[in-house]
Design an enzyme around this catalytic site. Structure first.
Site, short mmCIF file in Angstrom:
data_model
loop_
_atom_site.label_atom_id
_atom_site.label_comp_id
_atom_site.label_asym_id
_atom_site.label_seq_id
_atom_site.Cartn_x
_atom_site.Cartn_y
_atom_site.Cartn_z
CG ASP A 1 -1.66 2.57 -2.37
OD1 ASP A 1 -2.01 1.38 -2.39
OD2 ASP A 1 -1.32 3.21 -3.38
N GLY B 1 -9.58 7.72 -4.94
CA GLY B 1 -8.95 6.69 -5.76
C GLY B 1 -9.85 5.47 -5.77
CD GLU C 1 1.92 -2.15 -16.58
OE1 GLU C 1 1.50 -1.15 -15.97
OE2 GLU C 1 1.23 -3.14 -16.84
#
Lengths: 434, 434
Positions: A301, A15, A172
């Protein structure tokens, strides 16, 4: 050190954290191995645009090999890492054991169902390409069914879209689905009035975008309501079923429930055998390493680190991950160059601001003390996302898709494909053993 | 006639035949209903480019509703047609019975496994988007495995790609895969030499492109061999297994077998209860109608019609389907306008030529008596395909993807996604009942 004396640095997960760590190690005198279970780096902040049929998966994903092709010291391995053995400095993967001298763990996050893993089937999250294409196909199919359905209640249930959780992804996505129903597809249907589709954004907390300033939350709430999204605050979802959710004892019927209510660290962290912090995240030292393991780092994360300067945890956003990735890469390179004092400077998170978009031409932006909304915010959001998108082709292709949608009010990737619903995730190996 | 007296024309299938029939009915005083089990029209001739990672599915598929949006007399229904009842003039679908005054059946073709439906699992065909993305993911994953695999034989089996059947799809796919391995991805891998990947094109007949002139077959054979494709002619495949094929008792190991060896009409034709011709195709009258049913027509790959002018069957290519679609539409419209003499002029196929591309910048083209190859042929192929591609956005997007691949020697859509292998097709309802 292994092999011909060159240090072997293994990065798990590509990521933002893993990718930026790998790139920052470009000049390191080391062998860098990047392991990921996908062959692509995914621009996850735009995954909601795949789910809402605006972009194709290939627009926001780039093969890791292509990105790292010019980097001579980097290799790529497509594999799922099953377990980390800190003691022997090695990883178990489906294709064998991998030793390391330095480890950078960046496995990311998975959706958190708060003990109700069975809800995933009905309310998939927004973490994987396959989830996004499943959500897209299910959503487009619902409009098709609504066009044919004679029963009013059934039709209404197909035209109700429930998003659980009003963080940036939920906000969103709610905006994008409402816009799809109101602006993009109404003229495609003859019977169903897609403009009457209900988009319901349910949040257990008291405001949308809880990580933003209260002003931005209020602004985004206003933008959502202007767009026609029903926002329900302070209402925790207590049940998710095949045909809807329960909120405060009330039943809301819908065949399209999407989960953006929370994340936890990837289950790989549970195999480390170290104490975990909130959300299964690894409590790391100020240099992002695991206590007692100077050679093993956790970033992004999956890491829990309270920034000494701000007194707050580093947020689980792409900026946090990529800054940690660069920091750890520089620290390792300095150490390889014989400068162990690199450890002295703790990781410090630079908050470059936050933004979330609400449909077309609306957004909220926070940069330092400045907060603004409207078209200017949306343009800033657009510029940033195109700039950050990795890979020449993707930048142009995404810009093209967006301009096209903007000018022609269409969506570029409206395919219903046969995708299996997501399976409940298996528990992590150590959780199963205990 | 039903309803307010307007004729109800039902079109089953929105490939080239169905789509061009629907569009040609734009001014007909009738209600046109287009039924398809996908929500998009697929530009099937380019599906091999999805399988070989050059284009994304959305580049070659356009929602049917979007295409027919401006056509006021047309409606679209997403449904699988299960059975046609010619006697009662109605169709059975999963969502109910649909009556018609005129029927245009354009269900297309499925892959023909010559009694070995179980081969489909290991050797999927090139008919559906899901098959193409499965083939793409499997193929890209094989390169990944080859990079990690220590066993020479296993590695070789992962780097062997077998295409069964050397019609245009097989030839084009073989060229595209070889090119991917030789030109696009070698520098992405550190261990495996992808340039040594074997691409084997196996054909039971004596030449490639059997429907073309022998000169073109020879030219294409030369182009394939220049590119490095191994072409084996006159060798029928006698067995397909999980790890390869058998040809003349010889075992060829491969984890990537693709089936382009033949097609038959969609199983829906078997529900008509009329005599079927070669490959399950419906023997239609010279006006494309079913004998005894002036109101029911079959067009495209599902129809068998010997053209009176040439004495040869109308070929199962897009030109044949779309010409039949337009012909039937005009015939119906004329009849609705009170001109039944329209039936007098039988359908006549205009051969506008054939072309097949062999990798980048090579192709063979036949137009009338002219036959040529090389770059000029490839440019002609490119121009035609972009012109015919339906939808403004797709034309630009595909052109863009191609130019990008051409200039940068990259592929735009190299994602390995989790797709289930295709299931053996269920027999048609009447076949099952008998």
């Amino acid at each position: 050190m292994h092999g011909a004396g060159r240090a072997r640095i293994v990065i798990v997960g590509c990521g933002f954290g893993g990718l930026f760590a790998a790139r920052a190690l470009e000049r390191a005198a080391a062998d860098v191995l990047v392991i990921d279970r996908n062959n692509y780096h995914l621009f996850q902040p735009l995954l909601y645009q795949v789910a809402s049929a605006a972009l194709a998966p290939a627009d926001i994903a780039q093969p890791i090999r292509t990105i790292l092709r010019p980097q001579k010291n980097a290799r790529v391995m497509l594999a799922e890492v099953q377990r980390v053995d800190l003691a022997s400095r090695s990883l178990d993967t489906a294709v064998g054991r991998v030793p390391y001298d330095y480890l950078i763990l960046a496995p990311g996050a998975v959706d958190e169902y708060f003990g109700h893993e069975e809800w995933r089937r009905f309310a998939p999250g927004m973490k994987e390409v396959e989830e996004a294409t499943f959500i897209r196909s299910r959503l487009l199919r619902s409009f098709e069914i609504a066009e044919l359905e004679a029963d009013q209640n059934e039709r209404a249930a197909h035209l109700t879209f429930i998003i659980v959780g009003a963080g940036p992804t939920g906000v969103e996505l709610a905006g994008a689905i409402k816009e799809l129903a109101v602006d993009v597809i109404p003229r495609d249907f003859r019977v169903a009035d897609t403009r009457r589709a209900r988009v319901v954004l349910i949040e257990a907390g008291t405001r949308v975008l809880p990580a933003f300033h209260a002003d931005s939350s209020a602004r985004a709430l206003g933008q959502l309501r202007t767009l026609g999204v029903e926002v329900r605050l302070g209402e925790p979802v207590t049940q998710v079923l095949a045909d809807g959710v329960e909120v405060r004892g009330e039943r809301l019927r819908s065949y399209n429930v999407i989960w953006t209510a929370g994340v936890r660290a990837a289950p790989l962290t549970a195999t480390l055998g170290v104490p975990l912090g909130p959300g299964g995240r690894v409590r790391v030292l100020p240099d992002c390493s695991i206590a007692g393991h100077r050679e093993a780092f956790v970033i992004g994360d999956a890491a829990y680190l309270v920034d000494a300067a701000s007194g707050r945890p580093v947020p689980g956003v792409s900026q946090g991950a990529l800054q940690m990735g660069r920091y750890v890469a520089r620290l390792i390179e300095a150490e390889l160059n014989g400068a162990p004092s690199a450890r002295v400077a703790a990781f410090h998170y630079h908050d470059k601001g936050s933004m979330a978009t609400v449909g077309k031409s609306r957004a909220v932006v926070e940069i330092g003390r400045a907060r603004f909304g409207g078209l200017l915010a949306w343009l800033a959001w657009m510029a940033l996302h195109i700039t950050v998108l990795i890979g020449f082709r993707n930048r142009l292709a995404v810009l093209f898709s967006w301009l096209y949608s903007y000018v022609f009010f269409r969506r570029g990737s409206r395919l219903i494909t046969r995708v299996a619903p997501p399976e409940p995730a298996a528990p992590a190996p150590t959780e199963r053993a205990s």
